[in-house]
Design an enzyme around this catalytic site. Structure first.
Site, PDB file in Angstrom:
ATOM      1  CD  GLU A  47     -14.460  -6.738   0.751  1.00  0.00           C
ATOM      2  OE1 GLU A  47     -13.229  -6.661   0.568  1.00  0.00           O
ATOM      3  OE2 GLU A  47     -15.244  -7.175  -0.097  1.00  0.00           O
ATOM      4  CB  ALA A 136     -14.461   0.440 -10.510  1.00  0.00           C
ATOM      5  CG  LEU A 138     -13.814  -4.053 -10.817  1.00  0.00           C
ATOM      6  CD1 LEU A 138     -14.389  -4.367 -12.177  1.00  0.00           C
ATOM      7  CD2 LEU A 138     -14.518  -4.889  -9.762  1.00  0.00           C
ATOM      8  CD  GLU A 173      -1.727  -1.182  -4.865  1.00  0.00           C
ATOM      9  OE1 GLU A 173      -1.567  -1.870  -5.880  1.00  0.00           O
ATOM     10  OE2 GLU A 173      -2.744  -0.509  -4.656  1.00  0.00           O
ATOM     11  CG  ASP A 185      -6.574  -6.240  -4.140  1.00  0.00           C
ATOM     12  OD1 ASP A 185      -7.474  -6.951  -3.653  1.00  0.00           O
ATOM     13  OD2 ASP A 185      -6.523  -5.010  -3.982  1.00  0.00           O
TER      14      ASP A 185
HETATM   15  P1  ADP Z   1      -8.307   0.007  -8.552  1.00  0.00           P
HETATM   16  O1  ADP Z   1      -7.138  -0.859  -8.231  1.00  0.00           O
HETATM   17  O2  ADP Z   1      -9.496  -0.240  -7.681  1.00  0.00           O
HETATM   18  O3  ADP Z   1      -8.683  -0.014 -10.010  1.00  0.00           O
HETATM   19  P2  ADP Z   1      -6.445   2.041  -7.834  1.00  0.00           P
HETATM   20  O4  ADP Z   1      -6.588   3.482  -7.526  1.00  0.00           O
HETATM   21  O5  ADP Z   1      -5.799   1.157  -6.832  1.00  0.00           O
HETATM   22  O6  ADP Z   1      -7.886   1.502  -8.235  1.00  0.00           O
HETATM   23  O7  ADP Z   1      -5.603   1.876  -9.172  1.00  0.00           O
HETATM   24  C1  ADP Z   1      -5.968   2.628 -10.324  1.00  0.00           C
HETATM   25  C2  ADP Z   1      -4.726   3.243 -10.946  1.00  0.00           C
HETATM   26  O8  ADP Z   1      -3.946   2.219 -11.615  1.00  0.00           O
HETATM   27  C3  ADP Z   1      -5.014   4.239 -12.028  1.00  0.00           C
HETATM   28  O9  ADP Z   1      -5.288   5.517 -11.489  1.00  0.00           O
HETATM   29  C4  ADP Z   1      -3.721   4.226 -12.827  1.00  0.00           C
HETATM   30  O10 ADP Z   1      -2.733   4.996 -12.185  1.00  0.00           O
HETATM   31  C5  ADP Z   1      -3.319   2.774 -12.748  1.00  0.00           C
HETATM   32  N1  ADP Z   1      -3.797   2.069 -13.964  1.00  0.00           N
HETATM   33  C6  ADP Z   1      -4.831   1.220 -14.086  1.00  0.00           C
HETATM   34  N2  ADP Z   1      -4.962   0.776 -15.367  1.00  0.00           N
HETATM   35  C7  ADP Z   1      -3.982   1.376 -16.083  1.00  0.00           C
HETATM   36  C8  ADP Z   1      -3.550   1.350 -17.468  1.00  0.00           C
HETATM   37  N3  ADP Z   1      -4.190   0.625 -18.372  1.00  0.00           N
HETATM   38  N4  ADP Z   1      -2.463   2.091 -17.814  1.00  0.00           N
HETATM   39  C9  ADP Z   1      -1.816   2.815 -16.888  1.00  0.00           C
HETATM   40  N5  ADP Z   1      -2.167   2.891 -15.595  1.00  0.00           N
HETATM   41  C10 ADP Z   1      -3.226   2.192 -15.180  1.00  0.00           C
HETATM   42 MG    MG Z   2      -6.065  -0.819  -6.372  1.00  0.00          MG
END
Ligand code: ADP
Ligand code: MG
Length: 415
Positions: A47, A136, A138, A173, A185
């Protein structure tokens, strides 16, 4: 479709999830799509080492986003997120960042890179949805970028090498979302393999698959359901502190490029040149790199207990030397440590919230989760969420059998 109906896709079995996304595509666009899945990921150990050109050990998991994609007989492309129940249209010749809805930027950034790299994107329809929890830790964001990059490549038959798709996903990203993430990731989401951890060298991007035999154990994630606002500023600060460490050591070792090139001995010999804080940060990173390699050896010889001990050591380092943990994460790790059948636990991800990753005896999982959930609620008056995850393959095409397709009479609204 209402918002609550849209969210039900989170609760479907993997097969129903695929059929649901396909069905949704057929309902909206009335033609047959290509189907792609792209998973979320965990990081077993390693990490805050990725941006220090060190080692990480991620794996793709059995939570995915599913993409249905097909050609559009019109001038623009259309995106639809089932989870958000929102449409976005854009000009394929000139994909641009937008302010709303924000989720589209993960996809628009990928499309932008295709165009900028000289891959002519043609108008298409795309539906995405799935059960990777968002925010979260993931990496639903990497699943989104990687799945879409893979889908565009496949649809157009561009034959772009996988590593280039990974870089395209990371670019989105960095530049369309504004998160300066490492490569881990996207690499894990795209390259994961069933029951394999990936040992990835973040400098050379050379990697090895390591079979994981968890025996009677499973991986359980405990979600603190908090994200403290310190996360972003602390992340940037830690990167700077590592840079400071490098510039101090460079005076004596001009050839070093990153903490990857530093040993504990080098730090010890020059400790007087450091502030205590910077010394702690650097010591953690150097120790963590060593730990990943030693943990890989543990897996090779099947010594899960020793692997678990290293997870505890990582948490201790992240909490006291690197200082990116928080009360909620420390609490969950300390409580987990006390329970029967737990052999390792640590915070996972950037820190200040998100999940802990735990290795738990299979028949203790229920009591593990309920004990931690109750203790967490008692202490923080906050719910804890949990996910039992399995290690699965990376981004791929989904082929449905005729039977599966015939059997589809399922949509989230009809569940
Ligand atoms: P993580 O990568 O830890 O889940 P992030 O904040 O980096 O958290 O990414 C989450 C974001 O990705 C969400 O707020 C949304 O904008 C986008 N996202 C994730 N899943 C979906 C989905 N099924 N449809 C549209 N956008 C999504
Ligand atoms: Mg993310």
């Amino acid at each position: 479709m209402s918002h609550s109906e849209a969210l039900k896709v989170n609760e479907l079995s993997p097969e129903l999830q695929v059929l649901t996304i396909r069905n949704r595509f057929l309902e909206i666009f009335e033609h047959d799509p290509l189907l792609i899945r792209s998973p979320g990921r965990i990081n077993l150990i390693g990490e805050h080492t990725d941006y220090n050109e060190g080692f990480v050990m991620p794996a793709a998991i059995d939570r995915d986003l599913v993409f249905a994609i097909g050609w559009a007989d019109e001038s623009d492309a259309t995106l639809y997120s089932v989870n958000h129940d929102e449409f976005v249209r854009f000009d394929v010749a000139d994909p641009k960042k937008i302010t709303k809805p924000f989720w589209a930027n993960y996809l628009l950034g990928v499309a932008r890179q295709f165009v900028d790299r000289g891959y002519p994107v043609k108008p298409f329809h795309c539906v995405v949805g799935g059960n990777v929890p968002t925010g979260a830790g993931l990496s639903s964001s990497a699943a989104l970028e990687c799945g879409f990059a893979f889908a565009l490549n496949h649809l157009h038959s561009f034959n772009i090498p996988t590593l280039e798709l990974i870089h395209i996903a990371q670019w989105a990203e960095h530049h369309f979302v504004g998160v300066k993430c490492g490569i881990m990731d996207q690499f894990a989401s795209m390259m994961g393999k069933e029951e394999m951890a990936i040992v990835l060298d973040c400098r050379s991007l050379s990697y090895a698959y390591l079979p994981i035999d968890l025996k009677d154990y499973s991986i359980v994630l405990c979600d603190t359901m908090v994200k403290h606002s310190l996360a972003d500023s602390a992340y940037n600060k830690r990167r700077q502190e590592c840079e400071t460490g490098i510039s101090i050591l460079k005076k004596s070792f001009p050839n070093i490029q990153s903490l990857r090139d530093v040993s504990l001995d080098m730090l010890e010999k020059h400790r007087d040149a450091f502030t205590e804080k910077v010394l702690n940060r650097c010591t953690y990173v150097v120790q963590e790199n060593n730990r990943v390699l030693a943990a890989a050896e543990d897996l090779r010889i099947g010594d899960l207990e020793s692997f678990g001990q290293k997870m505890y050591a990582t948490h201790e380092g992240l909490s006291s030397q690197y200082e990116v943990s928080c009360a909620e994460l420390d609490f969950l790790v300390n409580e987990a440590k006390k329970l029967h059948g737990v052999i390792g636990s640590r915070m996972m991800g950037g820190g200040f919230g998100g999940c802990t990753i735990n290795i738990v005896l299979k028949n203790e999982i229920d009591s593990f989760i309920s004990t931690l959930r109750d203790a967490y609620y008692k202490n923080f008056h906050h719910e804890m969420n949990s996910y039992v995850v399995a290690i699965k393959g990376g981004t791929s095409v989904i082929s449905l059998s005729t039977d599966q397709i015939k059997g589809i009479n399922i949509s989230p609204t009809k569940q």
